[in-house]
Write an enzyme that holds these catalytic residues in place. Structure first.
Site, PDB file in Angstrom:
ATOM      1  N   ASP A 502      42.744  54.017   5.603  1.00 30.13           N
ATOM      2  CA  ASP A 502      43.344  53.247   6.686  1.00 30.13           C
ATOM      3  C   ASP A 502      44.532  54.024   7.215  1.00 30.13           C
ATOM      4  O   ASP A 502      45.071  54.873   6.515  1.00 30.13           O
ATOM      5  CB  ASP A 502      43.909  51.948   6.110  1.00 30.13           C
ATOM      6  CG  ASP A 502      42.998  50.785   6.310  1.00 30.13           C
ATOM      7  OD1 ASP A 502      42.038  50.937   7.054  1.00 30.13           O
ATOM      8  OD2 ASP A 502      43.273  49.729   5.724  1.00 30.13           O
ATOM      9  N   ASP A 814      37.212  44.075   5.411  1.00 32.84           N
ATOM     10  CA  ASP A 814      36.983  45.361   4.764  1.00 32.84           C
ATOM     11  C   ASP A 814      36.171  45.215   3.475  1.00 32.84           C
ATOM     12  O   ASP A 814      35.702  46.202   2.916  1.00 32.84           O
ATOM     13  CB  ASP A 814      38.313  46.046   4.423  1.00 32.84           C
ATOM     14  CG  ASP A 814      39.016  46.561   5.665  1.00 32.84           C
ATOM     15  OD1 ASP A 814      38.315  46.857   6.644  1.00 32.84           O
ATOM     16  OD2 ASP A 814      40.249  46.658   5.658  1.00 32.84           O
TER      17      ASP A 814
HETATM   18  N1  LIG Z   1      49.113  40.471  15.126  1.00 37.91           N
HETATM   19  C1  LIG Z   1      48.514  41.068  16.127  1.00 37.91           C
HETATM   20  N2  LIG Z   1      48.389  40.437  17.304  1.00 37.91           N
HETATM   21  C2  LIG Z   1      47.765  41.036  18.310  1.00 37.91           C
HETATM   22  N3  LIG Z   1      47.233  42.244  18.271  1.00 37.91           N
HETATM   23  C3  LIG Z   1      47.327  42.934  17.132  1.00 37.91           C
HETATM   24  C4  LIG Z   1      47.974  42.377  16.001  1.00 37.91           C
HETATM   25  N4  LIG Z   1      47.916  43.274  15.013  1.00 37.91           N
HETATM   26  C5  LIG Z   1      47.260  44.343  15.495  1.00 37.91           C
HETATM   27  N5  LIG Z   1      46.909  44.151  16.768  1.00 37.91           N
HETATM   28  C6  LIG Z   1      46.149  45.040  17.617  1.00 37.91           C
HETATM   29  O1  LIG Z   1      44.894  45.296  16.976  1.00 37.91           O
HETATM   30  C7  LIG Z   1      44.723  46.664  16.753  1.00 37.91           C
HETATM   31  C8  LIG Z   1      44.102  47.049  15.446  1.00 37.91           C
HETATM   32  O2  LIG Z   1      44.108  46.080  14.490  1.00 37.91           O
HETATM   33  P1  LIG Z   1      43.345  46.273  13.103  1.00 37.91           P
HETATM   34  O3  LIG Z   1      43.637  45.063  12.305  1.00 37.91           O
HETATM   35  O4  LIG Z   1      41.932  46.626  13.333  1.00 37.91           O
HETATM   36  O5  LIG Z   1      44.021  47.547  12.502  1.00 37.91           O
HETATM   37  P2  LIG Z   1      44.971  47.655  11.245  1.00 37.91           P
HETATM   38  O6  LIG Z   1      44.244  47.194  10.043  1.00 37.91           O
HETATM   39  O7  LIG Z   1      46.253  46.991  11.558  1.00 37.91           O
HETATM   40  O8  LIG Z   1      45.188  49.203  11.214  1.00 37.91           O
HETATM   41  P3  LIG Z   1      44.490  50.236  10.242  1.00 37.91           P
HETATM   42  O9  LIG Z   1      43.019  50.026  10.396  1.00 37.91           O
HETATM   43  O10 LIG Z   1      44.956  51.535  10.690  1.00 37.91           O
HETATM   44  O11 LIG Z   1      44.972  49.898   8.889  1.00 37.91           O
HETATM   45  C9  LIG Z   1      46.082  47.295  16.891  1.00 37.91           C
HETATM   46  O12 LIG Z   1      45.964  48.530  17.482  1.00 37.91           O
HETATM   47  C10 LIG Z   1      46.834  46.354  17.784  1.00 37.91           C
HETATM   48  O13 LIG Z   1      46.740  46.776  19.122  1.00 37.91           O
HETATM   49 CA   LIG Z   2      42.590  47.842   8.653  1.00 34.66          CA
END
Ligand SMILES: Nc1ncnc2c1ncn2[C@@H]1O[C@H](COP(=O)(O)OP(=O)(O)OP(=O)(O)O)[C@@H](O)[C@H]1O
Ligand SMILES: [Ca+2]
Length: 878
Positions: A502, A814
């Site tokens: 991640d 995940d």
């Molecule tokens: N709380 C939130 N509210 C709105 N949008 C969000 C929020 N958190 C993340 N995002 C948006 O969603 C996208 C990715 O979220 P996701 O959960 O898939 O990734 P992550 O798990 O935070 O990151 P990674 O996969 O690198 O660990 C971010 O790029 C952001 O633009």
């Molecule tokens: Ca993630």
């Protein structure tokens, strides 16, 4: 040194997790190992019970098979820490028993605890008999209501609102949470702990240690030789032979027992660590993190996807809230919670949605608590190497036994037929002449030779040595912030060839701050929290969107202390940005009422909320991945608070997003729209199914959030590369953001490398055919805007290509990828309970450097424990 990676032909998944079963089951493919496996790899032989490439996800039949083949009667005694299949069955039986006789078992437990005066829970038995006390409702009434999920009782109390009054709690602010309040609650209703099954004592281990065929033979040999010796040579000299055997036996018994005992203590500590879940509770209006053991009746707990329900309780509010109750009921069914089905059972998992609950029973007053009090959790599990070594041990043992018997027969034959002579040159046995004690002595001498052959030949210590090394490494890894959930992961981890990591929180610090912001049209705020130029209309809508469309919380202490902001790092960053813009959280929240929530998830990458204002106007707010939200906008609010068509400005906003992403910022867009109240379903169940309108939105703001690289990550990545482990980044973030970060931490070496398919969007990868994915997967270094399912696809493709894959994950979604990977690593801080349960190792500090430390250590270890040698032996034995 590489293990074969295809799942076994018996590779059906035995997941109990309802939601995930489908995905996991469909993901296991009936392929054998890759055809081009190099020489060291052993092909899976369906007829060989010891040929297990993976004990991970192996069905019980496979595990039973090798046990039968190795003549294992008592697996845990002979090989230590093997999965006790009998116990697993027992566990299931206990579960159904508890469901049937919960009250009786609870009474028995309380009785036992009172008897032992070991009131771990702090509950006095008396308090369970006298209901009420400080509260208007008694323990027994609460327990029977939760256990029978009795709605009419709840209605008698006046619903959850009335009940909270009885329990002196507040549905919004929770309990006061001061020491006095807590101890009163603990006295009246108990604590959320349960008496742990006591581990076995050292005596028990000593007692078990001698019950081993080899040792019993040796003990008999010692006694016989002692008797004979004394009989022949007298006490002075005669005890020496027998005595030395006896001493050796004693030594073995003590050493085995002590080392087993120490390991069992270690496992107990590990279990305690695993069970000590940290979760959020609302006390005195602030959201705080507490241990699951500190929860009391009356607590108000927020719930979100991936959480474990930590106690029995009643629904306060919920939006699309669904609970996976399979761990308690045994049926893999997702149950929706609303005011018609408001009861939560401790130990279940939140499968979807958001909400909050009021705690009504804790500890052994819940079925989960009873279960935990009556079963002992073992982490026992065999590893592939162990199984194979057991195969070798059995094989050699059988050869040894055959040889020994042959030797015995031949020597006895020669002796009794007069073919042997003593040291004086005389024939040893003459029929009817040689005295009986001489015959006995001769027989014993021959018998001893046979026994010696058996003792020497059975390599009992071989599997044991591996286990002990692994258990030892487990302890060492704990010091490196890695909690090993499955022993076999230690073995596999040492042979990992790639890590899919991640980004957020693992490679970066997860300390997010808004550093750039566009609001009110093309206006770039400089600094980002300068609200002086913003039109009041724009500012008020931004504030409304941020305050209502969040899972976070803001608490301002009455005594003027520092403002406390809680929630996920992204939420915290946005909330604190709004606070700096001048938002009054409580005031803004009180101005409108939430009708419906679409919780943020990694699949959709955005979250929304519908709120009703005082004048019955409805606003729908969205917040999420910038380019995705921008795509659904048709207008924007300009610097005068006027709506303008976005068509001509889209290119400008896209470029703004790209520029921010190129500086490794996470971009989030905030948008809203008005809606008609009449179009919104009025019934609760219809509203739950209603999907929030997400078109014709009006863009309010775009923010760029900085999340710095973790110090030491660059070094860790380099270490991996040198050790031949390829690091890949799989992130939910924008591809450009991902690219910038991966260049920063050395995953991508140069800008020239940053071309497809080295860097790829999740969507592109998803749309390839299975064959293409397999080819492309090897080259992928960075995957951006990936959904959790893309991660699963990548893991499958890599595994098929013969890689041994380690995967990190935090979110609930995940879980399938963690399950599928050879080694699943979950995050201790940000990880959800569901992710942790699907993983093999929990990285306690969320740090990539810890992952690498772990891998490097295990690589060295597996080298040292001479896996290579062992595998050669295995091969030879075939
Ligand atoms: N709380 C939130 N509210 C709105 N949008 C969000 C929020 N958190 C993340 N995002 C948006 O969603 C996208 C990715 O979220 P996701 O959960 O898939 O990734 P992550 O798990 O935070 O990151 P990674 O996969 O690198 O660990 C971010 O790029 C952001 O633009
Ligand atoms: Ca993630």
């Amino acid at each position: 040194m590489k293990t074969t990676t295809g799942s076994t032909s018996h590779g059906s998944s035995s997941s109990s997790n309802g939601l995930l079963t489908v995905t996991i089951a469909s993901s296991t493919h009936p392929h054998g190992p890759a055809a081009n496996d190099d020489d060291d790899d052993l092909l899976v032989d369906p007829d060989d019970p010891f040929d297990i490439t993976q004990t991970k996800n192996a069905p019980p039949e496979t595990l039973k098979r090798w046990r039968q083949a190795a003549f294992v009667l008592n697996a845990s005694r002979r090989f230590r820490y093997t999965l006790d299949l009998k116990k697993e069955e027992e566990k299931e039986q206990k579960k159904s028993m508890i469901r049937a006789h919960a009250q009786v078992i609870r009474a028995a437990l309380l009785f036992r605890m009172a008897g032992e005066r070991e009131l771990v829970t702090g509950t006095s038995v008396a308090s369970t008999i006298t209901p009420g006390g400080d509260y208007e409702v008694g323990l027994e009434q609460l327990v029977s209501m939760s256990k029978n999920q009795n709605i009419s009782t709840l209605q008698q109390y006046g619903g959850v609102k009335g009940l909270s009054g009885f329990l002196k709690s507040d549905l919004n602010k929770g309990i006061s949470g001061d020491d006095d309040d807590l101890s009163k609650r603990k006295n009246a209703f108990g604590t959320n702990t349960y008496p742990r099954k006591k581990g076995r004592s050292l005596w028990r281990f000593l007692w078990e240690a001698w019950q081993d065929l080899t040792l019993i033979i040796l003990i008999i040999a010692a006694v016989v030789s002692l008797v004979l010796g004394v009989f022949e040579k007298g006490w002075e000299k005669g005890w020496l032979d027998g005595g030395s055997i006896a001493f050796a036996v004693l030594l073995v018994i003590v050493v085995t027992a002590v080392s087993d005992y120490r390991q069992s203590l270690q496992f107990q500590n590990l279990n305690a660590e695993k069970q000590n879940i940290q979760l959020e509770a609302i006390r005195g209006g602030r959201t705080i993190k507490i241990s699951i053991f500190e929860i009391v009746v009356g607590d108000v707990l927020p719930l979100k996807i991936g959480d474990q329900v930590p106690a029995d309780g009643v629904l306060i509010t919920g939006h699309s809230l669904a609970i996976d109750e399979s761990s308690m009921t045994g049926e893999s069914k997702i149950v929706h919670k609303d005011h018609k089905a408001p009861f939560f059972m401790s130990g279940c998992k939140v499968a979807d949605g958001v909400g909050s609950m009021l705690v009504t029973s804790v500890g052994i007053n819940t079925e989960w608590g009873l279960l935990m009090a009556t079963i002992s959790e073992d982490t026992g599990e065999e590893t592939p190497l162990q199984v194979r070594l057991n195969g070798v041990a059995t094989f050699v043992g059988i050869v040894g036994l055959t040889v020994a018997i042959a030797v015995l027969v031949i020597l006895l034959g020669r002796y009794f037929s007069g073919h042997t002579t003593g040291s004086d040159g005389k024939v040893q046995f003459v029929y009817k002449v040689t005295k009986i004690d001489k015959v006995l002595e001769g027989f014993i001498a021959i018998f001893t030779i046979a026994v010696t052959i058996v003792v020497v030949a059975v390599p009992e210590g071989l599997p044991l040595a591996v286990t002990l090394t692994l258990a030892y490494s487990m302890r060492k890894m704990m010091a490196d912030k890695a909690l090993v959930r499955r022993l076999s992961a230690c073995e596999t981890m040492g042979s990992a060839t790639t890590i899919c990591s991640d980004k957020t929180g693992t490679l970066t610090l997860n300390q997010m701050t808004v550093v750039e912001a566009y609001a009110g049209g093309r206006e770039k705020l400089n600094p980002p929290d300068d609200s002086s130029k913003l039109h009041p209309e724009v500012l008020s809508l931004i504030n409304e969107g941020i305050a209502q469309n969040t899972t976070g919380n803001i608490f301002i202490p009455k005594d003027g202390g520092e403002t406390e902001i809680s929630g996920s790092p992204t939420e915290k960053a946005i909330l604190s940005w709004a606070v700096k813009l001048g938002m009054n959280f409580e005031l803004v929240r009180s101005r409108s009422k939430i009708l419906h929530v679409f919780p943020f998830n990694s699949e959709k990458k955005r979250g929304g909320v519908a709120v009703k204002l005082a004048d019955s106007e409805v606003h729908i707010h969205w917040k999420g991945a910038a380019e995705i939200v921008l795509g659904t906008c048709t207008q924007y609010l300009d610097s005068n608070g006027q709506r303008q068509s976005i068509e001509e400005e889209k290119a400008f906003f896209r470029k703004a997003i790209d520029d921010m992403a190129a500086q490794s910022l996470r971009c989030i867009a905030i948008a809203y729209r008005s809606y008609e109240l009449e179009k919104i379903p009025s019934k609760e169940e219809d509203l739950d199914q209603w999907s929030l309108p997400d078109h014709e939105l009006v863009l309010l703001a775009i923010v760029g959030i900085k999340d710095p690289c973790r110090p030491g990550v660059k070094e860790a990545v380099r270490l991996c590369t040198e050790a031949g482990v390829k690091v890949r980044m799989v992130t939910g973030d924008n591809l450009q953001t991902a690219k910038a970060i991966s260049l920063e931490c050395g995953i991508l070496v140069s800008v020239e490398d940053a071309v497809e398919p080295n860097i790829i969007e999740g969507k592109t990868f998803r749309e390839l055919s299975e064959k293409e994915r397999e080819q492309v997967a090897k080259k992928i270094t960075v995957m951006g805007r990936s959904s959790p399912n893309d991660k699963l696809l990548l893991v499958q493709a890599l595994k098929k290509g013969g890689e041994v894959v380690a995967v990190t994950g935090d979110g609930t979604n995940d879980a399938p990828a963690l399950h599928e990977a050879d080694i699943g690593l979950s995050m201790g801080i940000q990880g959800t309970e569901v992710a942790k349960e699907s993983s093999d190792i929990i990285i306690l500090d969320d740090n990539f450097a810890s992952v690498v430390k772990c891998i490097v250590k295990l690589m060295l270890l597996s080298l040292m424990s001479s896996c290579w040698c062992c595998r050669r032996v295995v091969k030879l034995s075939k």
